[in-house]
Design a protein around this motif. Sequence first.
Motif, PDB file in Angstrom:
ATOM      1  N   PRO A   1      -1.105  42.751  22.939  1.00 29.10           N
ATOM      2  CA  PRO A   1      -1.036  41.275  23.781  1.00 29.10           C
ATOM      3  C   PRO A   1       0.352  40.941  24.225  1.00 29.10           C
ATOM      4  N   LEU A   2       0.506  40.605  25.326  1.00 30.97           N
ATOM      5  CA  LEU A   2       1.653  40.054  25.973  1.00 30.97           C
ATOM      6  C   LEU A   2       2.156  38.939  25.084  1.00 30.97           C
ATOM      7  N   PRO A   3       3.463  38.662  24.695  1.00 29.35           N
ATOM      8  CA  PRO A   3       3.896  37.660  23.873  1.00 29.35           C
ATOM      9  C   PRO A   3       3.960  36.297  24.756  1.00 29.35           C
ATOM     10  N   GLU A   4       3.457  35.316  23.830  1.00 29.52           N
ATOM     11  CA  GLU A   4       3.631  33.949  24.251  1.00 29.52           C
ATOM     12  C   GLU A   4       4.901  33.451  24.874  1.00 29.52           C
ATOM     13  N   SER A   5       5.828  33.861  24.514  1.00 25.98           N
ATOM     14  CA  SER A   5       7.273  33.533  24.570  1.00 25.98           C
ATOM     15  C   SER A   5       8.286  34.804  24.590  1.00 25.98           C
TER      16      SER A   5
END
Length: 472
Positions: free
Chosen positions: A227-231
């Motif tokens: 998953p692409l990281p949130e931040s």
Amino acid sequence: MNAPMPHPAERLLARPLPAQMLSALSARFGPRLSTALAVREQHGRDESPFDVPPPDAVVFCESTEEVAFAVSQAAQHQVPVIPYGAGSSLEGHLLAVQGGLSIDLSRMNRVVQVHADDLTCTVEAGVLRTQLNREVKDMGLFFPIDPGADASIGGMTATRASGTNAVRYGTMRENVLGLTVVTASGEVIRTGTRARKSSAGYDLTRLMVGSEGTLGVITEITLKLHPLPESVAAAICFFPDVEGAVNTTIQLIQMGVPIARCEFLDRHAVRAVNLHDKLGLTEAPMLLMEFHGSAASVAEQAATVQEIARDLGGNDFQWATTPEERTRLWTARHHAYLSGLQMKPGCRAITTDTCVPISQLAGMVTAALDDAEAAGLPHFVVGHVGDGNFHIAYLIDPALPEERERAEALNDRVVQRAIAVEGTCTGEHGIGLHKQGFLVEETGAGSVAMMRAIKLALDPHNILNPGKIFQL
């Protein structure tokens, strides 16, 4: 010591393929089979310092079935076959040291399937890593293995590549779930599944990952996605000396800080990227770091890193939080190798790839730099220091054998130190042509004999990328 490098004058020698084989390939591939010197030379050169004859012919395959046909023809006539991806190898993997047929997989560039719910995908071998990330980005996913060059997924699998994200996400070994492979006889086999684990028989997937094209031609790869990281936040920090930068990294790892990337550039590398990318960075030892997670966890990681770095002399922290700022910094890091080559126009690079237990890293980098300074060869250092891997590139004039010998002697000393502390001669580039002598020293004659036995069992006529990893 390493095998001697062939003389540059040998490059234009050609040994024609059997007429019957050429006829069969021409009937199947038409204009996608080439014996033109320019095409052969393009497929007979990588980023290594070796000059050898080009392959005798090049075939551009567009499917696994076409690869199987080409390999079966080569098997019938006992002609070497060499897989070719993006041509970014540093160790001579794709060079036709015994002539033969180069199988170009760059047109096999389809993302076959993406299973977003399972965080997996299947791609053809010619898909480039940046292409894959463009195609899965809108699904909120990414493929983290980043060796710097825009390499093909097939080539990255064959060399067990890693790169800047390995400290958090692992290497190709941890991120490949299954493969489609063409064997030495032209048979198509499949290894692994999309399941995250399996105990079904021998682990043929791991056997092929890192085999450098010597056991089969990889045509499709099933991968883990993340998953692409949130931040995301990136930072650079400068140090008065190499020890401060490397010891900061060591403490971060020992404390369990889940840093995503931690890259080191010495002052020569910083100067090179400044000139190439017009960055204006302080020309001092530098760490380039990246943090992934929630906004709160990224902030916590950043605070910890700043505290550790300042205790070890780090200063002038500069943060990049927008995608544009981060891309600018990481593009410069990805350009570091080519930027470094421009420090000595017309040069070639002899590049080390040692990886050591993290506690030994500071001494390794310092000793390597001291040796290089004393030898008077232009050089620069970049390193994936978060996992103990660093590269020192010695810049040599290819017309001066004495410079090459001096660089190889320095390389040998770096490797001997790494092996002495239970490290490896190659963390991510592979053995290829360049590190064959070191493989015996590192693993022992018995281990290499077992590798040879596996090779001969799967490729009894030694047609798959012969002359790489070890000599038969």
